[in-house]
Design a protein around this motif. Structure first.
Motif, PDB file in Angstrom:
ATOM      1  N   ALA A  37      21.497  64.946  23.611  1.00 31.89           N
ATOM      2  CA  ALA A  37      22.123  65.514  24.805  1.00 31.89           C
ATOM      3  C   ALA A  37      21.898  64.644  26.049  1.00 31.89           C
ATOM      4  O   ALA A  37      22.568  64.828  27.063  1.00 31.89           O
ATOM      5  CB  ALA A  37      21.588  66.930  25.047  1.00 31.89           C
ATOM      6  N   ASN A  38      20.950  63.719  25.960  1.00 31.99           N
ATOM      7  CA  ASN A  38      20.642  62.816  27.088  1.00 31.99           C
ATOM      8  C   ASN A  38      20.679  61.376  26.585  1.00 31.99           C
ATOM      9  O   ASN A  38      19.646  60.715  26.473  1.00 31.99           O
ATOM     10  CB  ASN A  38      19.265  63.195  27.652  1.00 31.99           C
ATOM     11  CG  ASN A  38      18.767  62.257  28.741  1.00 31.99           C
ATOM     12  OD1 ASN A  38      19.508  61.410  29.242  1.00 31.99           O
ATOM     13  ND2 ASN A  38      17.494  62.401  29.096  1.00 31.99           N
ATOM     14  N   PRO A  39      21.881  60.880  26.254  1.00 33.65           N
ATOM     15  CA  PRO A  39      21.959  59.571  25.591  1.00 33.65           C
ATOM     16  C   PRO A  39      21.438  58.414  26.440  1.00 33.65           C
ATOM     17  O   PRO A  39      20.806  57.505  25.897  1.00 33.65           O
ATOM     18  CB  PRO A  39      23.459  59.395  25.289  1.00 33.65           C
ATOM     19  CG  PRO A  39      24.163  60.377  26.160  1.00 33.65           C
ATOM     20  CD  PRO A  39      23.204  61.498  26.406  1.00 33.65           C
ATOM     21  N   ASP A  40      21.670  58.446  27.752  1.00 33.88           N
ATOM     22  CA  ASP A  40      21.196  57.336  28.600  1.00 33.88           C
ATOM     23  C   ASP A  40      19.677  57.277  28.614  1.00 33.88           C
ATOM     24  O   ASP A  40      19.073  56.211  28.465  1.00 33.88           O
ATOM     25  CB  ASP A  40      21.689  57.503  30.044  1.00 33.88           C
ATOM     26  CG  ASP A  40      23.205  57.595  30.148  1.00 33.88           C
ATOM     27  OD1 ASP A  40      23.897  57.206  29.186  1.00 33.88           O
ATOM     28  OD2 ASP A  40      23.688  58.075  31.205  1.00 33.88           O
ATOM     29  N   GLY A  41      19.063  58.430  28.815  1.00 29.98           N
ATOM     30  CA  GLY A  41      17.600  58.483  28.833  1.00 29.98           C
ATOM     31  C   GLY A  41      17.024  58.105  27.481  1.00 29.98           C
ATOM     32  O   GLY A  41      16.006  57.404  27.393  1.00 29.98           O
TER      33      GLY A  41
END
Ligand code: ARG
Ligand code: ZN
Length: 410
Positions: free
Chosen positions: A211-215
């Motif tokens: 759900a938080n691909p960048d992080g």
């Protein structure tokens, strides 16, 4: 069905350890037992005065990551406050280097061997949809701050009237066991579909592993312990805590208005695309569709239900508690692992803007849970990959238990 090598997503085999990753030589993780409010205040000075990074916080204990240069002074501080500390990790760098020994391609039957990069997990989702088109499809529900796809896998027998279950993982970047568990669940559902009990086959599953691909990518390339998303704030610290950014009682207890905080809530509810598109996707269905929202985090082994924003409980707390306890009991029977059950605020601490509270309070989804996977602190966020399988099994047991409760309630 046998998967052939040619169908598999292609990735380079990489050396297990990435030289660009921030180093944590000599850094330690401590657990402090806290009994009184004063104990808690003194322990929290590890953050304010010794630049400690909070790893875990429950009523009776806190875990902090401390850099080597503050260890001696921090130890004096703890002694002077009459507190005791346990060293959970005595050299974090060593644990990081041994955590993920083999990063390989991700064949469908080997999801549990290693922690995988975003590309591999998305490749796995595409592979599932291509290989099992009768029951699987993918959808990009939106794009992250850095324009990575927010990609989900739908698994269904094709009946649009089935109850929906939403599962997400990886909202907090460093909690690697979460996407691994969610991917494992997807794999078990798909590969075992023919043999699943009817109550699991009559659910439309919507699975969002990262759900938080960048992080998540940042935690692989740059800083293993990154938590938030990658929202830029000019010259200030980047990142919004996505689990403080959902639109129910947004801005309340346990949230911060400072961009540099690990629990920065963002400029307004759903200011972040990663949370906004989840709410948009779910809100696009008739209200009765989704009967469960399962959000996977780590660590501590807790099954948590609303509310998270404060100590109150929901009207149907007895149902939420019963199903959570059933899941906990089944998990212990199958893998021996123990989970603590309770409401988020009473079990951990109040924290507003969580996905579970939004699911329950706004989307009207009955079974809204946050599950904190393993372990209980020996490794914390840097849990070696050999533990993925246990956690995966526990995740499947949890999904099974919730699906059964839904079937019985209809
Ligand atoms: N460890 C999770 C977090 O801090 C727990 C969230 C529980 N849910 C909640 N609404 N507070 O994000
Ligand atoms: Zn988390």
């Amino acid at each position: 069905q046998q998967s052939t090598e040619a169908d598999l997503p292609k990735t380079e085999e990489e050396s297990p350890f990435n030289a660009h990753l921030r180093r944590y030589d000599g850094a330690q993780v401590w657990r402090i037992v806290v009994q009184t409010d004063k104990d808690k205040r003194m322990a929290d000075e590890l953050q304010s005065k010794y630049d400690g990074q909070l790893w875990k916080e429950v009523k009776q204990e806190v875990d902090y990551l401390l850099k080597p240069q503050v260890l001696a002074a921090a130890e004096r501080h703890i002694r002077a406050a009459n507190l005791s500390r346990i060293v959970l990790i005595d050299n974090l760098q060593h644990v990081i280097e041994k955590e993920n020994p083999q990063r390989r391609r991700l064949p469908s039957s080997r999801t549990e061997r290693a922690y995988h990069r975003l590309e591999d997990i998305h490749g796995f989702i595409d592979y599932m949809a291509k290989t099992y088109p009768d029951i699987c499809s993918t959808e990009i529900i939106g794009y992250s701050v850095e324009k990575r796809p927010l990609k989900i896998l739908k698994i269904s027998n094709g009946n649009a009237r089935n109850a929906g279950v939403w599962i997400d993982g990886g909202m907090h970047a460093r909690e690697w066991i979460s996407p691994a568990t969610v991917t494992y669940i997807a794999n078990q559902l798909v590969e075992g579909w023919e043999d699943l009990p009817e109550h699991m086959r009559s659910i439309n599953w919507y699975i969002h592993p990262v759900a938080n691909p960048d992080g998540y990518e940042y935690s692989h390339t740059t800083d293993r312990l990154w938590r938030k998303n990658m929202r830029a704030h000019g010259r200030q610290c980047p990142g919004v805590d996505l689990n403080r950014n959902f639109g129910y009682k947004w801005g309340g207890k346990g949230t911060s208005a400072s961009p540099c905080s690990q629990t920065y809530r963002g400029s307004k509810a759903f200011s972040e695309p990663e949370t906004f598109y989840i709410s948009k996707f779910i809100s696009g269905f008739p209200r009765e569709t989704f009967q469960a929202y399962l959000s996977f985090h780590s660590y501590g082994q807790y099954i948590l239900y609303p509310w998270g924003y404060d100590y109150q409980l929901t009207q149907d707390r007895a149902d939420l508690d019963r199903v959570a306890r059933q899941a906990g009991t089944s998990i212990t029977k199958s893998t021996g692992v123990k989970y603590t059950v309770g409401s988020s605020a009473t079990t951990l601490y109040p924290a507003a803007g969580g996905s579970d509270d939004w699911a329950k309070g706004i989307a009207g989804i009955k079974y809204a849970y946050t599950i904190e996977m393993g372990d209980t602190g020996r490794y914390g966020f840097v849990l070696p990959a050999r533990f993925i399988q246990y956690n995966g099994k526990d995740g499947v047991t949890f999904a099974d238990t919730v699906a059964r409760a839904i079937a019985q309630g209809r």
